[in-house]
Design a protein around this motif. Structure first.
Motif, PDB file in Angstrom:
ATOM      1  N   HIS A 145       0.849  -1.195   0.000  1.00  0.00           N
ATOM      2  CA  HIS A 145       0.000   0.000   0.000  1.00  0.00           C
ATOM      3  C   HIS A 145       0.880   1.240   0.000  1.00  0.00           C
ATOM      4  CE1 HIS A 145      -0.225  -0.222   4.674  1.00  0.00           C
ATOM      5  NE2 HIS A 145       0.602   0.735   4.351  1.00  0.00           N
ATOM      6  N   ASP A 146       0.265   2.366  -0.305  1.00  0.00           N
ATOM      7  CA  ASP A 146       1.000   3.623  -0.402  1.00  0.00           C
ATOM      8  C   ASP A 146       1.152   4.265   0.968  1.00  0.00           C
ATOM      9  OD1 ASP A 146       1.143   3.271  -3.126  1.00  0.00           O
ATOM     10  OD2 ASP A 146      -0.558   4.586  -3.575  1.00  0.00           O
ATOM     11  N   VAL A 147       2.289   4.916   1.175  1.00  0.00           N
ATOM     12  CA  VAL A 147       2.492   5.753   2.348  1.00  0.00           C
ATOM     13  C   VAL A 147       2.931   7.134   1.890  1.00  0.00           C
ATOM     14  CG1 VAL A 147       3.067   3.785   3.819  1.00  0.00           C
ATOM     15  CG2 VAL A 147       4.894   5.070   2.725  1.00  0.00           C
ATOM     16  N   PRO A 162       5.649  10.036  -2.143  1.00  0.00           N
ATOM     17  CA  PRO A 162       4.873   8.864  -1.727  1.00  0.00           C
ATOM     18  C   PRO A 162       5.450   7.595  -2.343  1.00  0.00           C
ATOM     19  CG  PRO A 162       3.414  10.651  -2.365  1.00  0.00           C
ATOM     20  CD  PRO A 162       4.796  11.072  -2.771  1.00  0.00           C
ATOM     21  N   VAL A 163       5.388   6.513  -1.568  1.00  0.00           N
ATOM     22  CA  VAL A 163       5.952   5.245  -2.023  1.00  0.00           C
ATOM     23  C   VAL A 163       4.979   4.111  -1.712  1.00  0.00           C
ATOM     24  CG1 VAL A 163       8.388   5.895  -1.855  1.00  0.00           C
ATOM     25  CG2 VAL A 163       7.200   5.004   0.168  1.00  0.00           C
ATOM     26  N   SER A 164       5.070   3.059  -2.523  1.00  0.00           N
ATOM     27  CA  SER A 164       4.340   1.829  -2.255  1.00  0.00           C
ATOM     28  C   SER A 164       5.263   0.890  -1.492  1.00  0.00           C
ATOM     29  CB  SER A 164       3.870   1.189  -3.560  1.00  0.00           C
ATOM     30  OG  SER A 164       3.152  -0.007  -3.311  1.00  0.00           O
ATOM     31  N   VAL A 165       4.775   0.335  -0.380  1.00  0.00           N
ATOM     32  CA  VAL A 165       5.645  -0.419   0.525  1.00  0.00           C
ATOM     33  C   VAL A 165       5.049  -1.793   0.834  1.00  0.00           C
ATOM     34  CG1 VAL A 165       6.572   1.673   1.582  1.00  0.00           C
ATOM     35  CG2 VAL A 165       4.532   0.592   2.557  1.00  0.00           C
ATOM     36  N   PRO A 166       5.909  -2.781   1.181  1.00  0.00           N
ATOM     37  CA  PRO A 166       5.426  -4.085   1.615  1.00  0.00           C
ATOM     38  C   PRO A 166       4.928  -4.001   3.062  1.00  0.00           C
ATOM     39  CG  PRO A 166       7.799  -4.149   1.109  1.00  0.00           C
ATOM     40  CD  PRO A 166       7.367  -2.734   1.129  1.00  0.00           C
ATOM     41  N   THR A 167       3.766  -4.543   3.313  1.00  0.00           N
ATOM     42  CA  THR A 167       3.157  -4.391   4.628  1.00  0.00           C
ATOM     43  C   THR A 167       2.518  -5.682   5.095  1.00  0.00           C
ATOM     44  OG1 THR A 167       1.548  -3.086   5.892  1.00  0.00           O
ATOM     45  CG2 THR A 167       1.035  -3.518   3.585  1.00  0.00           C
ATOM     46  N   TYR A 168       2.653  -5.933   6.409  1.00  0.00           N
ATOM     47  CA  TYR A 168       2.001  -7.089   7.013  1.00  0.00           C
ATOM     48  C   TYR A 168       1.900  -6.818   8.509  1.00  0.00           C
ATOM     49  CZ  TYR A 168       0.655 -11.928   7.928  1.00  0.00           C
ATOM     50  OH  TYR A 168      -0.038 -13.065   8.305  1.00  0.00           O
ATOM     51  N   HIS A 169       0.789  -6.243   8.915  1.00  0.00           N
ATOM     52  CA  HIS A 169       0.590  -5.963  10.340  1.00  0.00           C
ATOM     53  C   HIS A 169      -0.897  -5.774  10.608  1.00  0.00           C
ATOM     54  CE1 HIS A 169      -0.224  -1.572   9.895  1.00  0.00           C
ATOM     55  NE2 HIS A 169       0.537  -1.710   8.825  1.00  0.00           N
ATOM     56  N   VAL A 181       7.112  12.252  16.725  1.00  0.00           N
ATOM     57  CA  VAL A 181       6.249  12.905  15.745  1.00  0.00           C
ATOM     58  C   VAL A 181       5.995  11.929  14.602  1.00  0.00           C
ATOM     59  CG1 VAL A 181       7.106  15.219  16.293  1.00  0.00           C
ATOM     60  CG2 VAL A 181       8.164  13.923  14.434  1.00  0.00           C
ATOM     61  N   THR A 182       4.834  12.046  14.003  1.00  0.00           N
ATOM     62  CA  THR A 182       4.493  11.209  12.861  1.00  0.00           C
ATOM     63  C   THR A 182       5.207  11.728  11.627  1.00  0.00           C
ATOM     64  OG1 THR A 182       2.324  10.737  13.799  1.00  0.00           O
ATOM     65  CG2 THR A 182       2.597  10.334  11.441  1.00  0.00           C
ATOM     66  N   SER A 183       5.827  10.807  10.866  1.00  0.00           N
ATOM     67  CA  SER A 183       6.536  11.239   9.664  1.00  0.00           C
ATOM     68  C   SER A 183       6.057  10.547   8.397  1.00  0.00           C
ATOM     69  CB  SER A 183       8.051  11.050   9.833  1.00  0.00           C
ATOM     70  OG  SER A 183       8.375   9.777  10.315  1.00  0.00           O
ATOM     71  N   ALA A 184       4.989   9.730   8.500  1.00  0.00           N
ATOM     72  CA  ALA A 184       4.335   9.185   7.306  1.00  0.00           C
ATOM     73  C   ALA A 184       2.973   8.642   7.705  1.00  0.00           C
ATOM     74  CB  ALA A 184       5.154   8.083   6.637  1.00  0.00           C
ATOM     75  N   PHE A 185       2.039   8.700   6.765  1.00  0.00           N
ATOM     76  CA  PHE A 185       0.685   8.185   6.953  1.00  0.00           C
ATOM     77  C   PHE A 185       0.323   7.262   5.802  1.00  0.00           C
ATOM     78  CE2 PHE A 185       0.556  12.302   9.138  1.00  0.00           C
ATOM     79  CZ  PHE A 185      -0.098  11.989  10.323  1.00  0.00           C
ATOM     80  N   ALA A 186      -0.545   6.289   6.084  1.00  0.00           N
ATOM     81  CA  ALA A 186      -1.221   5.549   5.023  1.00  0.00           C
ATOM     82  C   ALA A 186      -2.438   6.355   4.578  1.00  0.00           C
ATOM     83  CB  ALA A 186      -1.653   4.180   5.529  1.00  0.00           C
ATOM     84  N   ASP A 187      -3.038   5.946   3.470  1.00  0.00           N
ATOM     85  CA  ASP A 187      -4.200   6.668   2.956  1.00  0.00           C
ATOM     86  C   ASP A 187      -5.372   6.650   3.927  1.00  0.00           C
ATOM     87  OD1 ASP A 187      -2.871   7.357   0.645  1.00  0.00           O
ATOM     88  OD2 ASP A 187      -3.701   5.719  -0.552  1.00  0.00           O
ATOM     89  N   ASP A 188      -5.446   5.629   4.794  1.00  0.00           N
ATOM     90  CA  ASP A 188      -6.547   5.577   5.765  1.00  0.00           C
ATOM     91  C   ASP A 188      -6.220   6.310   7.059  1.00  0.00           C
ATOM     92  OD1 ASP A 188      -4.754   3.912   7.038  1.00  0.00           O
ATOM     93  OD2 ASP A 188      -6.025   2.121   6.992  1.00  0.00           O
ATOM     94  N   GLY A 189      -5.080   7.010   7.104  1.00  0.00           N
ATOM     95  CA  GLY A 189      -4.695   7.773   8.280  1.00  0.00           C
ATOM     96  C   GLY A 189      -3.826   7.039   9.272  1.00  0.00           C
ATOM     97  N   THR A 190      -3.579   5.750   9.053  1.00  0.00           N
ATOM     98  CA  THR A 190      -2.714   4.987   9.954  1.00  0.00           C
ATOM     99  C   THR A 190      -1.303   5.578   9.970  1.00  0.00           C
ATOM    100  OG1 THR A 190      -3.959   2.947   9.570  1.00  0.00           O
ATOM    101  CG2 THR A 190      -1.722   2.711  10.408  1.00  0.00           C
ATOM    102  N   VAL A 191      -0.732   5.700  11.166  1.00  0.00           N
ATOM    103  CA  VAL A 191       0.649   6.172  11.297  1.00  0.00           C
ATOM    104  C   VAL A 191       1.582   5.126  10.695  1.00  0.00           C
ATOM    105  CG1 VAL A 191       2.488   6.772  12.912  1.00  0.00           C
ATOM    106  CG2 VAL A 191       0.135   7.531  13.345  1.00  0.00           C
ATOM    107  N   GLU A 192       2.353   5.521   9.696  1.00  0.00           N
ATOM    108  CA  GLU A 192       3.253   4.591   9.006  1.00  0.00           C
ATOM    109  C   GLU A 192       4.723   4.825   9.313  1.00  0.00           C
ATOM    110  OE1 GLU A 192       2.885   1.937   6.958  1.00  0.00           O
ATOM    111  OE2 GLU A 192       0.715   1.898   7.234  1.00  0.00           O
TER     112      GLU A 192
END
Length: 231
Positions: A145-147, A162-169, A181-192
């Motif tokens: 998914h994108d972050v 923005p980058v597409s990253v491998p995710t499993y969580h 501090v937050t330095s990246a978000f997913a499109d749904d607002g999750t802190v990435e």
């Protein structure tokens, strides 16, 4: 110029099989050490140990990676277990929290990956969301998914687009820990991603798994920070 030594925390499993053996084992997916090596570092695995040894271990390292793995036990941040929270890995929790504290105290560059980012947040007094949907594939399969990195942050300098990253969580950061501090978000607002600007060196956590992808920039940034510290 010396090649920086990067320690990586490991799993501790009661049973693992290879060849004719079925024994307890400290293990780590090969993607971690390969990514450290690809980024120009020397990789050393750090199995769970007495937490009192963490400062001595960190003192011999130029950089530290806290790897992904099982859920953080909710008692670590004052919560009751959610029905979807996995069994605790108490030895890892205690050891890796001690490693994080030692790295922060010594100014050793630190990268937390997935569980490692969550533990960094917990170490700073933050909390976790114990279950989120759609941040991984079926069991044992990474999704993509994108972050969106936040401009002006450490991560925003490492990944300016923005980058597409491998995710499993299935767990994520909820309340941020002290100074983070937050330095990246997913499109749904999750802190990435999160980071610690007040730290004298490199302190970064990413929710995705760079060791499962083909973009080495986050690990290269850690190794470069470790190299500068070693000099």
């Amino acid at each position: 110029m010396s090649t920086p030594l990067i320690g990586i925390s490991t799993y501790l499993e009661s049973s693992a099989r290879w060849g004719v053996w079925d024994l307890p084992a400290a293990l780590l997916p090969a993607g971690y050490h390969r990514l450290v090596q690809r980024a120009g570092g020397l990789a050393a695995q750090l199995p769970p140990d007495d937490p009192g040894a963490a400062s001595a271990v960190v003192a011999r390292l130029d950089g530290l990676v806290i790897a992904g793995g099982p859920d953080v036990e909710p008692v670590r941040y004052g919560a009751e277990p959610h029905p979807r929270t996995g069994p605790p890995a108490r030895e890892r929790d205690v050891w890796e929290l001690a490693l994080i504290d030692a790295a922060l105290a010594a100014g050793v560059p630190l990268l937390g990956i997935c569980r490692g980012m969550q533990l960094l947040n917990v170490a700073r007094g933050g909390t976790l969301v114990q279950h989120v949907e759609a941040h991984g594939g079926p069991p044992g399969v990474f999704a993509q998914h994108d972050v969106r990195p936040v401009p002006g942050t450490l991560l925003g300098r490492v990944l300016p687009e923005p980058v597409s990253v491998p995710t499993y969580h299935h767990q994520a950061v909820d309340r941020l820990g002290d100074g983070l501090v937050t330095s990246a978000f997913a499109d749904d607002g999750t802190v990435e991603a999160l980071e610690l600007p007040e730290a004298p060196g490199f302190v970064l956590g990413v929710q995705w798994h760079p060791e499962a992808g083909d973009d080495p920039r986050v690990m290269e940034a850690l190794v470069e920070a470790a190299r500068k510290g070693a000099r």
